[in-house]
Design a protein around this motif. Sequence first.
Motif, PDB file in Angstrom:
ATOM      1  N   GLY A 117      -7.646  40.059 -47.599  1.00 45.88           N
ATOM      2  CA  GLY A 117      -6.325  39.817 -47.691  1.00 45.88           C
ATOM      3  C   GLY A 117      -5.827  38.809 -48.521  1.00 45.88           C
ATOM      4  N   ARG A 118      -4.748  38.646 -49.348  1.00 45.32           N
ATOM      5  CA  ARG A 118      -4.439  37.712 -50.204  1.00 45.32           C
ATOM      6  C   ARG A 118      -3.203  37.010 -49.599  1.00 45.32           C
ATOM      7  NH1 ARG A 118      -1.958  39.525 -54.332  1.00 45.32           N
ATOM      8  NH2 ARG A 118      -1.685  41.949 -54.101  1.00 45.32           N
ATOM      9  N   ALA A 134      -1.347  43.128 -40.161  1.00 41.59           N
ATOM     10  CA  ALA A 134      -1.366  42.747 -41.819  1.00 41.59           C
ATOM     11  C   ALA A 134      -0.540  44.138 -42.038  1.00 41.59           C
ATOM     12  CB  ALA A 134      -2.652  43.213 -42.304  1.00 41.59           C
ATOM     13  N   GLY A 188       2.158  34.197 -42.298  1.00 39.38           N
ATOM     14  CA  GLY A 188       2.675  33.837 -43.853  1.00 39.38           C
ATOM     15  C   GLY A 188       3.300  35.265 -44.464  1.00 39.38           C
TER      16      GLY A 188
HETATM   17  C1  BTN Z   1       0.542  33.205 -47.461  1.00 42.01           C
HETATM   18  O1  BTN Z   1       0.752  32.542 -46.387  1.00 42.01           O
HETATM   19  O2  BTN Z   1      -0.088  32.580 -48.430  1.00 42.01           O
HETATM   20  C2  BTN Z   1       0.987  34.559 -47.370  1.00 42.01           C
HETATM   21  C3  BTN Z   1      -0.081  35.615 -46.570  1.00 42.01           C
HETATM   22  C4  BTN Z   1       0.267  36.903 -46.680  1.00 42.01           C
HETATM   23  C5  BTN Z   1      -0.575  37.589 -46.056  1.00 42.01           C
HETATM   24  C6  BTN Z   1      -0.370  39.155 -45.826  1.00 42.01           C
HETATM   25  S1  BTN Z   1      -1.276  40.073 -44.869  1.00 42.01           S
HETATM   26  C7  BTN Z   1      -0.379  41.797 -45.192  1.00 42.01           C
HETATM   27  C8  BTN Z   1      -0.357  41.355 -46.858  1.00 42.01           C
HETATM   28  N1  BTN Z   1      -1.896  42.043 -47.346  1.00 42.01           N
HETATM   29  C9  BTN Z   1      -2.080  40.868 -48.045  1.00 42.01           C
HETATM   30  O3  BTN Z   1      -3.269  41.045 -48.567  1.00 42.01           O
HETATM   31  N2  BTN Z   1      -1.603  39.722 -47.976  1.00 42.01           N
HETATM   32  C10 BTN Z   1      -0.528  40.051 -47.029  1.00 42.01           C
END
Ligand code: BTN
Length: 319
Positions: A117-118, A134, A188
């Motif tokens: 996840g990013r 997610a 997030g």
């Molecule tokens: C942050 O706080 O930096 C943002 C986080 C976002 C995470 C969500 S999980 C669903 C979607 N898929 C990802 O890889 N990232 C976002």
Amino acid sequence: MKSELLAVLNEAYPEYVSGEKLSILLHCSRTAVWKHIKNLQEEGYQIKAVRNKGYLLESSPSLYSGHAVASRLIKGNLPYQIRFYPELLSTQNEAQRLAMEGAEEGTVVIADKQTKGRGRLGREWESSMGTGLAVSLILKPDVPAYKAPQLTLVAAVSVVKAIEQITGVKAEIKWPNDLLIEGKKVCGILTEMQADPDRIKSVIVGIGLNVNETVFPEHLHHIAASLSGFADSPPERAQLAAAVLNQFAEDYELYKQSGFAGVKAEWESYSCTLGRKIQVRQNGSYINGTAEAVDSQGVLKLRDKDGILHSIVSGDIEI
Ligand code: BTN
């Protein structure tokens, strides 16, 4: 009786089981079967009853699946299409791929687990346990590209409201993309855009919500938390995901009509940023001051100690 009934219905899925068959298997009357079905429905099991066919278990409160989310969606202005995956590297990447292939507005990518996840600014988003939400949502708003970050603020409002609807817990918004409960980050939001020089092709709004995690990596111990730590009972992910999407469909409609101004008052009421002394990090340098307001474009207004008002369009803040 309850678990036997559920086992029969689960086993039969996607076929119906007649009341007669259930009464034979469970050694009770058909009226008793009906009473048990009603109790289960009250507990949140979605069981369809059709004359001459019997009963179909559509979703269980604890089941996390595309159907469990889709069956809880209210038909509205945003025709959602749910794509559910048991595991993905990142829902954001998958949504980007689908958008490039021409996926429609309202396509939603959900993963039970993400292995890569990013987060914002190239950070990692930990969600490999199968305990969080997610979700990445493909949008095609008819607005200039500079307005795309406003969708982070709209989504933040929707998620706060959905959390409260499902758990009664009140979260706060830390500008621009974090949701906090008792000062700890539970959610997030990552908004990314694909655009031509003159128009947005698509915006992907990615929502990561910690729901039932009990352990966090060492470096997150003091800053992250899960919704379950504040709720009376462990929240169901399918219920939460559907509530977020239902709420977002409403708020997005307001946004399309009136821009960020349409949700600004609500955003302000949930903010834990306004009126606070904060530090903003932008491109390696810092500005300190008081967060005075967000304007009708979602830009944060920060007054420094010399009385100068700064407009913060993006950045990371420390409260
Ligand atoms: C942050 O706080 O930096 C943002 C986080 C976002 C995470 C969500 S999980 C669903 C979607 N898929 C990802 O890889 N990232 C976002």
